[in-house]
Write an enzyme that holds these catalytic residues in place. Structure first.
Site, PDB file in Angstrom:
ATOM      1  N   HIS A  72      -8.714 -12.776   2.648  1.00 56.05           N
ATOM      2  CA  HIS A  72      -8.563 -13.865   1.673  1.00 56.05           C
ATOM      3  C   HIS A  72      -7.938 -15.154   2.213  1.00 56.05           C
ATOM      4  O   HIS A  72      -8.087 -16.201   1.594  1.00 56.05           O
ATOM      5  CB  HIS A  72      -7.747 -13.427   0.445  1.00 56.05           C
ATOM      6  N   ASP A 227      -9.295  -6.091   6.543  1.00 54.51           N
ATOM      7  CA  ASP A 227      -8.438  -4.969   6.912  1.00 54.51           C
ATOM      8  C   ASP A 227      -8.783  -3.671   6.188  1.00 54.51           C
ATOM      9  O   ASP A 227      -8.781  -2.585   6.798  1.00 54.51           O
ATOM     10  CB  ASP A 227      -6.964  -5.313   6.737  1.00 54.51           C
TER      11      ASP A 227
END
EC number: 2.7.1.17
Length: 465
Positions: A72, A227
């Site tokens: 993000h 991730d």
């Protein structure tokens, strides 16, 4: 023996593992901390990466590598490739109001869910871009390209300074708010909405094992991943597998083919790193719930586990709704935790410890059920993160979740997933190499659905409903 490397550039640190490409055996590893805060000059990531490369013995003998990183984060570049301003990270909340604006302007959360499977909140990149436009219009005007942390690091590793060479993958793109994991395509109209008509360049989205470039020395650069997707790949998660990570937050993700469109915004429609979907739910309250309860009882973790396991399921009616830092799933940032059902009979240390464990695991059961409600199969649960070190959590989880729970040894699964993707790109095969995870401990228990029902009954009391 061919060697590959995986990089995990997380909020806290940069980690590198160098692995045998065939077996996944870790040959060497190193890590370097990142500065704290919720906004950071990306050059700090680059400096930490260079330090970690030196600490791991260099990468001259590596034939391929990939980068996994925090999702993000907003990295804005000008036409020359220079960073326009410090990157706003996922945990920077100044864009919460901007996300709410975007939701309203498109016609509500259901419209966002239908178009991209994600409803903007503060963490989502689109919300951060709207904040930039409204608060720093000069920086917005200077932004010629927008990318994410792993995109930027991959690009820097390639040696390119041309923003046309930016590359990303489906998993990280799916957390921006302007990419649909279901259709594998950017929604330029939503990018323009976020930036009030501006349309900066975006990284090209590569398939799971495509080549993003090469290092100046010739090593292959794989696409990399966000991730959570990298961790799922490192864990070998496939269809029917659900990964529950109990770290600072609680994260539930499941590999499958269903692309959820959740109008409540609880289930995010993310992609995985293999070409499938990775619907994900994130809470604000993870392992710290256990730490807070143990601290209140003034016991260490071993004694906390002993107390929790000595109590009966459901803690004799005592229920903790663990919204200690507000909550994200459901989205209740102002909520507070509460202890319900206290009586003179059940108010003791063992039941308090059990209520802490039950409450945390029940909140994760809520997340699992949300994912399952969108047609995602959950047959096996893989439990990782700091909370998985608790014996009470490991033994009680399968009872509350109603499914077998598998606990692998603690490891750097984001970096391992990136390394496995690099080995996949190097092999040019249709599927990633079958690496061994090492010992995995299975846990089973008789289901205790009444504990989750007790939690659900207490949940609305906490919300004042």
């Amino acid at each position: 023996m061919a060697l590959v490397a995986g990089i995990d550039s997380s909020t806290q640190s940069c980690k590198i593992v160098v692995c045998d490409a065939d077996s996944g055996a870790v040959m060497r590893s190193a890590s370097t901390p990142h500065p704290g805060g919720t906004e950071i000059d990306p050059q700090h990531w680059w400096a930490a990466l260079q330090t970690t490369i030196a600490a791991v013995g260099g990468l001259d003998d590596v034939e391929a590598l990939a980068v996994g990183a925090q999702q993000h984060g907003m990295v804005c570049l000008d036409r020359s490739g220079a960073v326009v301003r410090d990157a706003l990270l996922w945990n920077d909340t100044r864009s919460a109001g901007s996300g709410a604006q975007l939701v309203d302007e498109l016609g509500g959360p259901a419209e966002w869910a239908n178009r991209v499977g994600v409803v903007p909140v503060a963490a989502i990149t689109a919300s951060k871009l709207r904040w930039l436009v409204d608060n720093e219009p000069g920086h917005a005007d200077a932004t010629a390209a927008v990318c994410l942390p792993h995109d930027w690091l991959t690009w820097r590793l390639s040696g390119s300074t041309d923003i046309a060479d930016l590359r990303t993958d489906r998993s990280d793109a799916s957390g921006t708010g302007y990419f649909s994991a279901e259709t594998d395509s950017y929604r330029d109209d939503l990018l323009e909405l976020a930036m009030r008509g501006r349309r900066p360049a975006l990284p090209a989205v590569l398939g799971p094992a495509e080549i993003a470039g090469t290092l100046p020395g010739g090593a292959i650069l794989a696409p990399g991943a966000g991730d959570n997707a990298a961790a799922a790949l490192g864990l070998g998660a496939g269809p029917g597998d659900c990964v529950v990570s109990l770290g600072t937050s609680g994260v539930v993700s499941a590999v499958g083919d269903a692309a959820p469109h959740d109008p409540d915004g609880i289930v995010a429609g993310f992609a995985d790193a293999t070409g499938r979907q990775l619907p994900l739910v994130c809470t604000l309250n993870g392992a710290p719930v256990l730490a807070a309860t143990a601290a209140m009882l003034r016991v260490d973790y071993d004694e906390f586990d002993r107390l929790a396991l000595s109590a009966q399921p459901g803690a004799d009616g005592l229920t903790l709704v663990p919204y200690l830092e507000g909550e994200r799933s459901p989205n209740l940032p102002q909520a507070r935790g509460a202890l319900h059902g206290v009586t003179a009979r059940n108010f003791n240390s063992a039941n308090l410890a059990r209520a802490g464990v039950d409450g945390l695991l029940a909140s994760m059961a809520y997340c699992i059920d949300k994912i399952v409600s969108y047609g995602v199969s959950v047959d096996r649960i893989i439990l990782v993160g700091g909370g998985a070190r608790s014996e009470a959590v490991r033994r009680i989880a399968p009872a509350i979740w109603g499914r077998p729970v598998h606990v692998p040894r603690p490891d750097e699964y984001v970096a391992l997933g990136a390394a496995r993707q690099a080995a996949w790109a190097l092999s040019k095969q249709d599927a990633p190499p079958a690496w061994s995870l090492g010992p995995i401990t299975p846990y089973t228990a008789e289901p205790t659905p009444q504990v989750f029902e007790q939690y659900l009954a207490a949940q609305p009391l906490t919300l004042g409903q």
